[in-house]
Design an enzyme around this catalytic site. Structure first.
Site, PDB file in Angstrom:
ATOM      1  N   HIS A 178       0.759  -1.130  -0.032  1.00 38.92           N
ATOM      2  CA  HIS A 178       0.111  -0.145   0.087  1.00 38.92           C
ATOM      3  C   HIS A 178       1.053   1.262  -0.005  1.00 38.92           C
ATOM      4  O   HIS A 178       1.619   1.378   1.060  1.00 38.92           O
ATOM      5  CB  HIS A 178      -0.927  -0.001   1.160  1.00 38.92           C
ATOM      6  CG  HIS A 178      -2.072  -0.911   1.100  1.00 38.92           C
ATOM      7  ND1 HIS A 178      -2.367  -1.594   2.201  1.00 38.92           N
ATOM      8  CD2 HIS A 178      -2.687  -1.474   0.083  1.00 38.92           C
ATOM      9  CE1 HIS A 178      -3.303  -2.616   1.674  1.00 38.92           C
ATOM     10  NE2 HIS A 178      -3.489  -2.478   0.401  1.00 38.92           N
ATOM     11  N   GLU A 181       1.812   4.027   2.876  1.00 44.09           N
ATOM     12  CA  GLU A 181       2.258   3.486   4.210  1.00 44.09           C
ATOM     13  C   GLU A 181       3.855   3.411   4.397  1.00 44.09           C
ATOM     14  O   GLU A 181       4.507   2.573   4.310  1.00 44.09           O
ATOM     15  CB  GLU A 181       1.708   2.238   4.442  1.00 44.09           C
ATOM     16  CG  GLU A 181       0.252   2.012   4.279  1.00 44.09           C
ATOM     17  CD  GLU A 181      -0.626   0.646   4.245  1.00 44.09           C
ATOM     18  OE1 GLU A 181      -1.632   0.458   4.175  1.00 44.09           O
ATOM     19  OE2 GLU A 181       0.297  -0.228   4.537  1.00 44.09           O
ATOM     20  N   ARG A 241      -3.366   4.636  -2.104  1.00 42.61           N
ATOM     21  CA  ARG A 241      -3.026   3.140  -1.617  1.00 42.61           C
ATOM     22  C   ARG A 241      -2.928   2.252  -2.520  1.00 42.61           C
ATOM     23  O   ARG A 241      -2.129   1.229  -2.207  1.00 42.61           O
ATOM     24  CB  ARG A 241      -4.461   3.005  -0.640  1.00 42.61           C
ATOM     25  CG  ARG A 241      -4.642   1.254  -0.183  1.00 42.61           C
ATOM     26  CD  ARG A 241      -5.896   1.200   0.600  1.00 42.61           C
ATOM     27  NE  ARG A 241      -6.210   0.051   0.741  1.00 42.61           N
ATOM     28  CZ  ARG A 241      -6.221  -0.594   1.861  1.00 42.61           C
ATOM     29  NH1 ARG A 241      -5.685  -0.166   2.825  1.00 42.61           N
ATOM     30  NH2 ARG A 241      -6.770  -1.742   2.085  1.00 42.61           N
ATOM     31  N   HIS A 310       2.563  -3.290   6.890  1.00 46.08           N
ATOM     32  CA  HIS A 310       1.495  -2.187   6.380  1.00 46.08           C
ATOM     33  C   HIS A 310       1.649  -1.047   7.614  1.00 46.08           C
ATOM     34  O   HIS A 310       2.505  -1.423   8.691  1.00 46.08           O
ATOM     35  CB  HIS A 310       0.167  -2.863   6.509  1.00 46.08           C
ATOM     36  CG  HIS A 310       0.062  -3.871   5.498  1.00 46.08           C
ATOM     37  ND1 HIS A 310      -0.907  -3.426   4.294  1.00 46.08           N
ATOM     38  CD2 HIS A 310       0.275  -5.034   5.163  1.00 46.08           C
ATOM     39  CE1 HIS A 310      -0.902  -4.466   3.586  1.00 46.08           C
ATOM     40  NE2 HIS A 310      -0.418  -5.430   3.698  1.00 46.08           N
ATOM     41  N   GLU A 384       0.751  -4.432  11.293  1.00 45.44           N
ATOM     42  CA  GLU A 384       0.356  -2.695  10.975  1.00 45.44           C
ATOM     43  C   GLU A 384       1.361  -2.164  12.095  1.00 45.44           C
ATOM     44  O   GLU A 384       1.384  -2.256  13.106  1.00 45.44           O
ATOM     45  CB  GLU A 384      -1.001  -2.652  11.480  1.00 45.44           C
ATOM     46  CG  GLU A 384      -2.072  -3.357  10.808  1.00 45.44           C
ATOM     47  CD  GLU A 384      -2.273  -2.539   9.219  1.00 45.44           C
ATOM     48  OE1 GLU A 384      -1.817  -1.147   9.254  1.00 45.44           O
ATOM     49  OE2 GLU A 384      -3.128  -2.914   8.438  1.00 45.44           O
TER      50      GLU A 384
HETATM   51  C1  LIG Z   1      -5.935  -7.055   5.709  1.00 45.10           C
HETATM   52  C2  LIG Z   1      -4.474  -6.604   6.282  1.00 45.10           C
HETATM   53  C3  LIG Z   1      -3.578  -7.589   6.407  1.00 45.10           C
HETATM   54  C4  LIG Z   1      -3.799  -5.267   6.030  1.00 45.10           C
HETATM   55  C5  LIG Z   1      -5.025  -4.133   5.860  1.00 45.10           C
HETATM   56  C6  LIG Z   1      -5.507  -4.099   4.693  1.00 45.10           C
HETATM   57  O1  LIG Z   1      -5.135  -4.539   3.672  1.00 45.10           O
HETATM   58  O2  LIG Z   1      -6.656  -3.426   4.326  1.00 45.10           O
HETATM   59  C7  LIG Z   1      -4.146  -2.615   6.571  1.00 45.10           C
HETATM   60  C8  LIG Z   1      -5.448  -2.091   7.051  1.00 45.10           C
HETATM   61  S1  LIG Z   1      -3.590  -1.759   5.298  1.00 45.10           S
HETATM   62 ZN   LIG Z   2      -1.798  -1.583   4.091  1.00 50.92          ZN
END
Ligand SMILES: CC(C)C[C@H](C(=O)O)[C@H](C)S
Ligand SMILES: [Zn+2]
Length: 423
Positions: A178, A181, A241, A310, A384
């Site tokens: 993403h 991040e 993102r 992330h 995270e």
């Molecule tokens: C689902 C997980 C592993 C990561 C999450 C996402 O991808 O949305 C974060 C909020 S960036």
């Molecule tokens: Zn992420």
């Protein structure tokens, strides 16, 4: 003073238009399921211009939203009318952005003058790739492996740490899937240097891990998106993102690369709207970036651990994301993640929450961790990183090294555990 390309590019970046002047980040504390449903409806309205930094899941978790200045009054009025409490956590986004860019320009000038690399700074893609070259050129342990190209035809590189052997059991770590991040890329840069140093200085447990296993570290899993966050003309740039591919909607670019994996692709926990932040793409592995990584891992065929970095919220998670049932290895994964979070906490006292993706953050289909686990890579985790919302995606550079170091304590624990528990 001679302006080096990186400095020149950054100088241009400092003068990005005032895209976010007056924007604020609101932290919303839903107090009921009604509030959650109202916020979920708001998040689904992709034309609202609201940038949800975290999602409406439960009253346990705050929802952070970047609100354009022009909508501030209306949004605050709406929340008040619905008795949904909120606080302002970032008063003026543009001020934070200008500070971040000015820091990057100063750092780029210092690095070009002193021919040094400052780990306590954010870097653009070109500088990160040059850093990878420097590491690989100065160490027999490290090689830079190209695993393919992106939609916009940028190279995708993995750093391979290996003391020899063919297709040894391996550990995968990626960052930056993403784009916004940034702390994940900066942490991965620091990790690359730390693994190299620990090996060179014979500091446990790196030498023993590398005597039996290989480590593959992908610092930038979404190069196109990352370049885009370094101030392009688009109003969303720094908070972008997704990837940068064209979609069926000419107005909306990009796929959420963490919803495009062949792991319950298309299930709940991803959107089929190309304008949504969690747009899954037209089909599983439709995105070349995901296809390249998946092909590399599957053709290697001997990965034992898959970890992805992330930000933000300080969580250490394991499968599943697509469904709320326990994975077969749930208790072992929970135990490893708990001990890893304790190792992380021992450095600076940073507290991480541990749990499955589904129960910790939200339902997510097509996520990389589920994909890895479903293909037999048992020790699959998602981090995270910092923080819990004071700065969000705009984590100040002076927190990079402490974030990276504490994350290293957790990763080191997991890698040693994987090495000691072959399967
Ligand atoms: C689902 C997980 C592993 C990561 C999450 C996402 O991808 O949305 C974060 C909020 S960036
Ligand atoms: Zn992420």
């Amino acid at each position: 003073m001679r302006l080096y390309p990186a400095v020149f590019a950054l100088l241009a970046a400092v003068h990005c238009e005032e895209l976010f002047n007056g924007d604020q980040v609101l932290r919303i504390n839903a107090e009921s399921e009604d509030h959650i449903q109202i916020l979920k409806k708001l998040e689904r309205d992709v034309d609202s211009g609201l940038d949800f930094w975290t999602h409406a899941v439960s009253t346990e978790q705050p929802v952070d939203i970047r609100v354009p200045h022009s909508s501030l009054y209306a949004v605050k009025d709406f929340l008040k009318k619905n008795n949904i409490p909120f606080t302002v956590i970032i008063n003026n986004v543009q001020e934070r952005l200008v500070r971040e860019r000015e820091e990057m320009v100063r750092n780029a000038e210092m690095e070009s003058k002193t021919k040094s690399f400052n780990f306590a700074a954010y870097h653009d893609l070109e500088t990160i790739y040059n850093f990878m070259d420097t590491l690989a050129n100065h160490s027999k342990l490290i090689s830079k492996v190209k695993i393919g190209s992106t939609y916009e035809n940028r190279s995708m590189y993995v750093l391979k740490f290996s003391t020899g052997g063919e297709k040894r059991p391996a550990i995968w770590i990626d960052a930056g899937i993403h784009a916004r991040e940034w702390i994940s890329h900066a942490t991965a840069v620091w990790l690359a240097d730390r693994i190299a140093k620990d090996f060179k200085e014979n500091r446990a447990p790196v030498p023993s891990i590398l005597s039996k296993m290989d480590i593959y570290l992908m610092i930038v899993a979404n190069p196109d998106g990352y370049v885009f966050t370094h101030c392009s003309s688009s109003p969303l740039y720094r908070f972008w993102r997704k990837s940068r591919s064209a979609t069926s909607n000419p107005k909306c670019h990009g796929v959420d690369l963490n919803r495009n994996w062949d792991a319950e692709f298309g299930g709940p926990g991803a959107s089929d709207d190309p304008c949504a932040e969690d747009y899954r793409g037209p089909s599983a592995q439709s995105e070349i970036e995901v296809k390249n990584i998946a092909k590399f891992i599957m053709s290697h065929g001997n990965f034992k651990s898959f970890m992805t970095l992330h930000s933000y919220m300080q969580l250490l998670m394991y499968p599943y994301g697509y469904i709320g049932i326990d994975a077969p290895d749930q208790s072992e994964l929970h135990d490893v993640a708990t001990k890893a979070s304790k190792a992380l906490n021992s450095w600076h006292g940073t507290v991480y929450k541990v749990g499955s993706i589904f129960h910790t953050i939200d339902q997510a289909s097509g996520a990389s961790v589920d994909w890895a686990y479903l293909r037999g890579i048992k020790y699959s985790f998602a981090f995270e990183l910092r923080d819990t919302g004071k700065y969000g995606f705009l984590l100040p550079a002076d927190q990079i090294v402490s974030t990276a170091r504490e994350t290293w304590f957790a990763l080191r624990y997991i890698m040693k555990y994987v090495c000691d528990h072959p399967y």
